[in-house]
Motif scaffolding. Structure first.
Motif, PDB file in Angstrom:
ATOM      1  N   ARG A  20       0.725  -1.194  -0.053  1.00 42.57           N
ATOM      2  CA  ARG A  20      -0.048   0.020   0.118  1.00 42.57           C
ATOM      3  C   ARG A  20       0.756   1.261  -0.171  1.00 42.57           C
ATOM      4  NH1 ARG A  20      -3.952   0.200   4.704  1.00 42.57           N
ATOM      5  NH2 ARG A  20      -5.161   1.574   3.610  1.00 42.57           N
ATOM      6  N   HIS A  21       1.872   1.329   0.774  1.00 40.65           N
ATOM      7  CA  HIS A  21       2.324   2.633   1.049  1.00 40.65           C
ATOM      8  C   HIS A  21       3.815   2.764   0.060  1.00 40.65           C
ATOM      9  CE1 HIS A  21       3.631   6.107   3.072  1.00 40.65           C
ATOM     10  NE2 HIS A  21       5.039   5.643   3.429  1.00 40.65           N
ATOM     11  N   TRP A  22       4.541   1.693  -0.107  1.00 44.09           N
ATOM     12  CA  TRP A  22       5.740   1.931  -0.921  1.00 44.09           C
ATOM     13  C   TRP A  22       5.295   2.277  -2.325  1.00 44.09           C
ATOM     14  CZ3 TRP A  22      10.697  -1.231   0.113  1.00 44.09           C
ATOM     15  CH2 TRP A  22      10.964  -0.966   1.490  1.00 44.09           C
ATOM     16  N   PRO A  23       4.500   1.604  -3.087  1.00 47.39           N
ATOM     17  CA  PRO A  23       4.079   1.878  -4.425  1.00 47.39           C
ATOM     18  C   PRO A  23       3.622   3.483  -4.547  1.00 47.39           C
ATOM     19  CG  PRO A  23       3.306  -0.028  -3.895  1.00 47.39           C
ATOM     20  CD  PRO A  23       3.700   0.448  -2.560  1.00 47.39           C
ATOM     21  N   ALA A  24       2.986   4.030  -3.470  1.00 46.61           N
ATOM     22  CA  ALA A  24       2.547   5.350  -3.630  1.00 46.61           C
ATOM     23  C   ALA A  24       3.846   6.437  -3.369  1.00 46.61           C
ATOM     24  CB  ALA A  24       1.570   5.559  -2.505  1.00 46.61           C
ATOM     25  N   VAL A  25       4.617   6.006  -2.606  1.00 46.27           N
ATOM     26  CA  VAL A  25       5.687   7.149  -2.303  1.00 46.27           C
ATOM     27  C   VAL A  25       6.617   6.895  -3.556  1.00 46.27           C
ATOM     28  CG1 VAL A  25       8.034   7.210  -0.965  1.00 46.27           C
ATOM     29  CG2 VAL A  25       5.638   6.459   0.125  1.00 46.27           C
ATOM     30  N   THR A  32       9.715  12.628   4.916  1.00 46.30           N
ATOM     31  CA  THR A  32       8.761  12.994   3.724  1.00 46.30           C
ATOM     32  C   THR A  32       7.974  11.860   3.180  1.00 46.30           C
ATOM     33  OG1 THR A  32       9.178  13.642   1.400  1.00 46.30           O
ATOM     34  CG2 THR A  32      10.806  12.513   2.249  1.00 46.30           C
ATOM     35  N   GLU A  33       8.597  10.619   3.322  1.00 44.68           N
ATOM     36  CA  GLU A  33       7.740   9.543   2.878  1.00 44.68           C
ATOM     37  C   GLU A  33       6.335   9.177   3.942  1.00 44.68           C
ATOM     38  OE1 GLU A  33       7.366   6.389   4.291  1.00 44.68           O
ATOM     39  OE2 GLU A  33       9.511   5.901   5.308  1.00 44.68           O
TER      40      GLU A  33
END
Length: 494
Positions: A99-104, A227-228
């Motif tokens: 969920r989080h890594w691809p968005a970042v 920032t992420e």
């Protein structure tokens, strides 16, 4: 019905939660529950921030690998939400690679494609507590004022974000309240901070910070943890996917944060969003700290209060009440067990608890525990008082003055207790119509108190409805009698 998207800051997982974390979650929960009562379509997000050098250090001290360590600590934060009866709709973790890594990474590429990221060498003061560079002018006696530690001097090559490119636009948005910052003095603070804002470092060399999200197409750098972490607000609503919810939920209606991360949320985050072609948040609500003897409660300093133990000893709603009433919503507030117990006895046991017991006892004695409600017996004085209370309540919640909204509820409770003393319903056996009017008015006040308390003390609200035998939805108040069930709402602490 309108959309209402509220977020808290995500909690850093270098240690277990303390009472300061509880404050922010409870405040956000009040706002989320309040908007649900108004009929809004609410989405309430919280979560945990799980990357950075402090995590590696804490995990090493615990004899664990970083992933194992954050998995364990994140569970404590999830459990705290349950303990505090928090009604969040989602919980995001920054170690979530689906969920989080691809968005970042998608967000990073967007900024780079727009020409808003560049490499440069930098020398500055790095605070391990903030996991960020800070200015010499921010130090007090050579120490970070929040963490009481001396920053390190670091020289390295990083990626930088062109914050300066967006300063004027952010100033306009804040000045015109298109990003509304509550309270007003925090808005003034941000406008002053903007004057000195410069381009900011957005990465660290991977040799110094391996525990984090790699910079896309550059394996020698790690995306800066803070920032992420900010991007959790959009990663949780699927920014990294093709079909994301941003069109339904974004922008956030409220980011609720602590004053120590105001610059990140009110300056850097809006600039990042503008660079990515996204709308900025509608408002940022800023709370203060819980202090112990005037000093910020902090894991780094070590003066923490365990919220789990507090709830276990006193119950969830008394803890929520103290945090919401004794701690001003946007200022610092002190905590002590003595203050806590004094508030509990004076406000919850003697005031609210006593009012409910008095009304129930009157219905038991005069009406054999069953009372038929008729709207015709409600006096104009009571109607006016209730309407006035709701107006103050709504106004103060809209201004993030939750402590004053609660105060208005307890002013109504004071009024009700005075009303009982003035009308002496126990002496009205020979005047049944007047007795009916007095008890009806007291029931109306109690029903409204229960509704007013619902966002703040949800369990207490439900118990009041249960004790006076009223339907929570208000559908059957005139259809069937209230059958009271005597219970002590808040046993007094001896």
């Amino acid at each position: 019905m309108s959309k209402f998207y509220i977020t808290t800051a995500i909690d850093y997982t270098n240690d277990r939660p303390h009472l300061g974390h509880a404050l922010e979650k409870v405040q956000a929960d009040v706002l989320a529950r309040y908007h649900r009562l108004r009929g809004d379509d609410v989405f309430f997000l919280t979560g945990t921030d799980e990357h950075g050098a402090k995590i590696v250090k804490a995990a090493k001290l615990a004899g664990k690998e970083p992933k194992e360590f954050v998995d364990e600590i994140s569970e404590y934060f999830k459990n705290l939400l349950k303990e505090l009866n928090i009604s969040n709709d989602d919980f995001i973790r920054t170690t979530d690679q689906k969920r989080h890594w691809p968005a970042v990474q998608k967000f990073w590429k967007k900024l780079k494609d727009n020409g808003d990221l560049y490499k440069a060498k930098y020398e500055g003061l790095y605070c391990i507590g903030h996991e960020a560079f800070i200015k010499k002018s921010e130090l007090k006696n050579g120490l970070c004022p929040d963490h009481q530690i001396e920053p390190e001097k670091i020289k390295e090559e990083n990626y930088f974000f062109k914050l300066s490119k967006y300063k004027d636009k952010i100033r306009d948005l804040i000045s015109e309240d298109k990003i509304k910052i509550q309270p007003q003095f925090r808005k003034d603070e941000v406008l002053n901070l903007l004057k000195e804002s410069e381009d900011v470092s957005f990465s660290r060399p991977r040799k110094d910070l391996e525990w984090g999200i790699p910079v896309p197409d550059d394996s020698e750098h790690t995306i800066y943890v803070w920032t992420e972490a900010l991007q959790n607000y959009i990663s949780a609503i699927n920014y990294g996917e093709e079909s994301f919810q941003l069109k339904d939920l974004w922008p956030a209606d409220i980011h609720l944060i602590g004053k120590d991360i105001l610059r990140f949320h009110a300056i850097i985050w809006p600039a990042m969003l503008l660079a990515a072609g996204l709308e900025t948040p509608k408002s940022i609500y800023v709370h203060g700290f819980i202090t112990i003897d005037g000093q910020k409660m902090s894991k780094t300093i070590g003066n923490v209060i365990d919220p789990f133990q507090l709830v276990k000893r006193y119950g969830v709603d008394p803890v929520r009440y103290y945090l919401l009433r004794e701690i001003p919503s946007y200022e610092d507030g002190d905590f002590s067990i003595q203050k806590f117990e004094a508030r509990y006895n004076a406000d919850l046991a003697n005031n609210l608890g006593n009012l409910v017991s008095r009304v129930v006892a009157l219905i038991e004695k005069s009406f054999n525990s069953s009372f038929a409600y008729h709207r015709k017996f409600v006096s104009k004085e009571i109607d006016d008082k209730v309407i006035e209370t709701w107006k103050k309540y709504n106004q103060n919640i809209s201004e993030f003055k939750l402590h004053i909204a609660l105060e208005s509820i307890f002013s109504l409770i004071d009024f009700a207790n005075s009303y009982v003393d003035e009308h002496k319903p126990w002496s009205l056996a020979d005047n049944p119509e007047h007795l009916n009017e007095v008890i009806t008015n007291l029931i109306v006040i109690l029903l409204n108190i229960a509704w007013l308390l619902k966002p703040f003390l949800p369990q207490t609200s439900d118990r009041i409805f249960e004790i006076i035998g009223a339907d929570k939805e208000g559908k059957s108040w005139e259809e069937k009698p209230f059958v009271v069930k005597p219970k002590i709402l808040f046993p007094k602490i001896q």
